[in-house]
Motif scaffolding. Structure first.
Motif, PDB file in Angstrom:
ATOM      1  N   GLY A   5       9.836  18.624   6.199  1.00  0.00           N
ATOM      2  CA  GLY A   5       9.278  19.421   7.283  1.00  0.00           C
ATOM      3  C   GLY A   5       8.802  20.781   6.831  1.00  0.00           C
ATOM      4  N   ALA A   6       8.360  20.855   5.574  1.00  0.00           N
ATOM      5  CA  ALA A   6       7.925  22.133   5.013  1.00  0.00           C
ATOM      6  C   ALA A   6       6.878  21.877   3.940  1.00  0.00           C
ATOM      7  N   ASN A   7       6.167  22.940   3.576  1.00  0.00           N
ATOM      8  CA  ASN A   7       5.188  22.868   2.495  1.00  0.00           C
ATOM      9  C   ASN A   7       5.760  23.504   1.234  1.00  0.00           C
ATOM     10  N   PRO A   8       5.374  23.002   0.056  1.00  0.00           N
ATOM     11  CA  PRO A   8       5.892  23.613  -1.173  1.00  0.00           C
ATOM     12  C   PRO A   8       5.357  25.020  -1.379  1.00  0.00           C
ATOM     13  N   ILE A   9       6.070  25.766  -2.214  1.00  0.00           N
ATOM     14  CA  ILE A   9       5.699  27.144  -2.514  1.00  0.00           C
ATOM     15  C   ILE A   9       4.824  27.214  -3.757  1.00  0.00           C
ATOM     16  N   ARG A  10       5.157  26.401  -4.764  1.00  0.00           N
ATOM     17  CA  ARG A  10       4.360  26.387  -5.993  1.00  0.00           C
ATOM     18  C   ARG A  10       4.529  25.049  -6.695  1.00  0.00           C
ATOM     19  N   ILE A  11       3.535  24.736  -7.553  1.00  0.00           N
ATOM     20  CA  ILE A  11       3.482  23.447  -8.246  1.00  0.00           C
ATOM     21  C   ILE A  11       3.011  23.676  -9.675  1.00  0.00           C
ATOM     22  N   ALA A  12       3.633  22.977 -10.629  1.00  0.00           N
ATOM     23  CA  ALA A  12       3.190  22.969 -12.018  1.00  0.00           C
ATOM     24  C   ALA A  12       3.083  21.521 -12.475  1.00  0.00           C
ATOM     25  N   ALA A  13       2.088  21.210 -13.316  1.00  0.00           N
ATOM     26  CA  ALA A  13       1.854  19.814 -13.687  1.00  0.00           C
ATOM     27  C   ALA A  13       1.216  19.682 -15.057  1.00  0.00           C
ATOM     28  N   ILE A  14       1.445  18.521 -15.674  1.00  0.00           N
ATOM     29  CA  ILE A  14       0.760  18.108 -16.902  1.00  0.00           C
ATOM     30  C   ILE A  14       0.274  16.686 -16.686  1.00  0.00           C
ATOM     31  N   ALA A  15      -0.996  16.418 -17.031  1.00  0.00           N
ATOM     32  CA  ALA A  15      -1.578  15.089 -16.874  1.00  0.00           C
ATOM     33  C   ALA A  15      -2.047  14.568 -18.224  1.00  0.00           C
ATOM     34  N   ALA A  16      -2.200  13.251 -18.311  1.00  0.00           N
ATOM     35  CA  ALA A  16      -2.648  12.625 -19.562  1.00  0.00           C
ATOM     36  C   ALA A  16      -3.365  11.323 -19.246  1.00  0.00           C
ATOM     37  N   THR A  17      -4.111  10.840 -20.237  1.00  0.00           N
ATOM     38  CA  THR A  17      -4.668   9.496 -20.188  1.00  0.00           C
ATOM     39  C   THR A  17      -3.877   8.662 -21.176  1.00  0.00           C
ATOM     40  N   SER A  18      -2.970   7.845 -20.665  1.00  0.00           N
ATOM     41  CA  SER A  18      -2.052   7.087 -21.511  1.00  0.00           C
ATOM     42  C   SER A  18      -2.537   5.669 -21.783  1.00  0.00           C
ATOM     43  N   GLY A  19      -3.520   5.214 -20.986  1.00  0.00           N
ATOM     44  CA  GLY A  19      -4.015   3.857 -21.138  1.00  0.00           C
ATOM     45  C   GLY A  19      -5.397   3.820 -21.754  1.00  0.00           C
ATOM     46  N   ALA A  20      -6.185   2.831 -21.343  1.00  0.00           N
ATOM     47  CA  ALA A  20      -7.481   2.590 -21.974  1.00  0.00           C
ATOM     48  C   ALA A  20      -8.645   3.215 -21.218  1.00  0.00           C
ATOM     49  N   GLY A  21      -8.367   4.011 -20.181  1.00  0.00           N
ATOM     50  CA  GLY A  21      -9.436   4.613 -19.403  1.00  0.00           C
ATOM     51  C   GLY A  21     -10.091   5.773 -20.130  1.00  0.00           C
ATOM     52  N   PRO A  22     -11.193   6.282 -19.560  1.00  0.00           N
ATOM     53  CA  PRO A  22     -11.860   7.448 -20.158  1.00  0.00           C
ATOM     54  C   PRO A  22     -10.921   8.646 -20.214  1.00  0.00           C
ATOM     55  N   LYS A  23     -11.004   9.405 -21.284  1.00  0.00           N
ATOM     56  CA  LYS A  23     -10.061  10.501 -21.490  1.00  0.00           C
ATOM     57  C   LYS A  23     -10.203  11.612 -20.453  1.00  0.00           C
ATOM     58  N   ARG A  24     -11.319  11.660 -19.752  1.00  0.00           N
ATOM     59  CA  ARG A  24     -11.494  12.721 -18.756  1.00  0.00           C
ATOM     60  C   ARG A  24     -10.850  12.354 -17.421  1.00  0.00           C
ATOM     61  N   ILE A  25     -10.322  11.132 -17.310  1.00  0.00           N
ATOM     62  CA  ILE A  25      -9.733  10.684 -16.048  1.00  0.00           C
ATOM     63  C   ILE A  25      -8.257  10.386 -16.278  1.00  0.00           C
ATOM     64  N   GLU A  26      -7.381  11.172 -15.631  1.00  0.00           N
ATOM     65  CA  GLU A  26      -5.947  11.042 -15.854  1.00  0.00           C
ATOM     66  C   GLU A  26      -5.410   9.757 -15.215  1.00  0.00           C
ATOM     67  N   ASP A  27      -4.529   9.065 -15.950  1.00  0.00           N
ATOM     68  CA  ASP A  27      -3.845   7.904 -15.375  1.00  0.00           C
ATOM     69  C   ASP A  27      -2.342   8.126 -15.278  1.00  0.00           C
ATOM     70  N   SER A  28      -1.885   9.282 -15.734  1.00  0.00           N
ATOM     71  CA  SER A  28      -0.471   9.641 -15.633  1.00  0.00           C
ATOM     72  C   SER A  28      -0.354  11.145 -15.409  1.00  0.00           C
ATOM     73  N   VAL A  29       0.583  11.533 -14.547  1.00  0.00           N
ATOM     74  CA  VAL A  29       0.812  12.953 -14.316  1.00  0.00           C
ATOM     75  C   VAL A  29       2.275  13.151 -13.973  1.00  0.00           C
ATOM     76  N   MET A  30       2.852  14.226 -14.478  1.00  0.00           N
ATOM     77  CA  MET A  30       4.190  14.661 -14.099  1.00  0.00           C
ATOM     78  C   MET A  30       4.081  16.071 -13.540  1.00  0.00           C
ATOM     79  N   SER A  31       4.764  16.306 -12.436  1.00  0.00           N
ATOM     80  CA  SER A  31       4.656  17.605 -11.785  1.00  0.00           C
ATOM     81  C   SER A  31       6.007  18.041 -11.244  1.00  0.00           C
TER      82      SER A  31
END
Length: 336
Positions: free
Chosen positions: A194-220
């Motif tokens: 019932g609330a909105n977050p205050i701040r967010i930090a994240a790292i994304a990657a392309t771990s599979g066979a897709g184009p490197k400019r399109i993330e397929d995995s992210v941890m935040s």
């Protein structure tokens, strides 16, 4: 019947085929009349398969039918804005897939247009309608685990071959895991807390066979008011892992096992000093509740499960994840 809600489908999508048509038809006021696709042959094949009377190659042609009172939009992400605005201008109620748009200002434009026109707008965030997540929210609200201090969301699976199209290869269409999966997490976490977050930090990657400019995995990592920390793992390339949530508090934990899906199922376990207790779940199709709440809003007897405003917020949070992953900065969330 006067209270019948006649639907037109914008997009001959997998979700429409596998879930939405049936959920609309289950409702006593629901009728599916038409389907539109940019590929008329695809629309005709869909209509034949699902016994739908009319098929169109243009949105405008379908919207001209005065009998159609509501539309369900499941086109590619970049099409949501023009499709939704056209439907609203035609006076149709709109249930739109997430994300409402790819830019926050465009999502807000849809919300404002619906309000000005006096039509119902909803975002098809299905997780908040699942019996498992409703049980988890109920336990949180009851104080079953005391004060919540942390949450883990593991929304990582393998994208089916049938969906390895624009989601993996077309950034302009809104491809990538953040706008497909992380956006759902944003809505679910707001539903839980019932609330909105205050701040967010994240790292994304392309771990599979897709184009490197399109993330397929992210941890935040997300910070919510009350010193609540949330960790999210979202991926298209985890074929055999569990998909669920853990909610931890001062008096116990809630484990949602295999609950991040479209199909009914999964388990919810309350773990406290007294041991584990499995929460009984009534396994209902999540989209049935979404349709029921949407039609109730049209008939002035309820409100949508997930509103247009909820859709703006989930997009805002997904974009914060994307911005953090792209820049390496922690993103502060404006609360307005």
């Amino acid at each position: 019947m006067a209270d019948t809600v006649v639907w037109g489908l914008i997009g001959a999508s997998t979700i429409a085929r596998e879930w939405m048509v049936d959920s609309i038809r289950k409702h006593p006021s629901g009728k599916v009349k038409a389907i539109v696709s940019s590929d008329l042959d695809r629309a005709k094949a869909f209509a034949s398969d699902k016994a739908i009377a009319a098929s169109y190659a243009s949105v405008e042609s379908m919207l001209a039918d005065p009998e159609i009172t509501a539309v369900y939009i499941s086109t590619t992400n970049e099409r949501h804005v023009p499709d939704a605005l056209a439907a609203i201008e035609a006076g149709k109620h709109v249930l739109c897939e997430k994300p409402l748009a790819l830019e926050i200002a465009d999502a807000q434009k849809i919300v404002d247009a619906a309000q000005d026109k006096g039509v119902v707008l909803a975002t098809n965030h299905h997780l908040r309608n699942m019996e498992s997540h409703r049980a988890i929210k109920s336990l949180i609200d009851q104080g079953a685990i005391g004060n919540v201090n942390s949450i883990r969301v593991f929304h990582a699976g393998e994208l089916p071959d049938s969906l390895k199209t624009w989601r993996l290869h077309d950034k302009a269409a809104g491809g990538g895991v953040i706008y497909d999966i992380t956006v759902h997490n944003g809505d679910l976490l707001r539903f839980y807390l019932g609330a909105n977050p205050i701040r967010i930090a994240a790292i994304a990657a392309t771990s599979g066979a897709g184009p490197k400019r399109i993330e397929d995995s992210v941890m935040s990592v997300w910070e919510f008011p009350g010193d609540i920390l949330v960790q999210c793992h979202d991926s298209f390339v985890v074929g055999h892992g569990p998909r669920g949530v853990e909610v931890h508090g001062s008096k116990g934990s809630i484990l949602g096992i295999d609950v991040m899906s479209q199909a009914p199922g999964g388990r919810v376990i309350l773990r406290t000093k007294d041991g584990d207790r499995e929460i009984p779940l009534e396994l209902k199709v999540t989209y049935d509740r979404g349709i029921s709440d949407f039609i109730a809003a049209i008939q002035n007897s309820g409100k949508p499960s997930s509103s247009g405003d909820d859709g703006v917020w989930s997009l805002k949070l997904a974009k914060a994840v994307a911005e953090s992953a792209a820049t390496g900065r922690t993103i502060s969330i404006e609360q307005t």
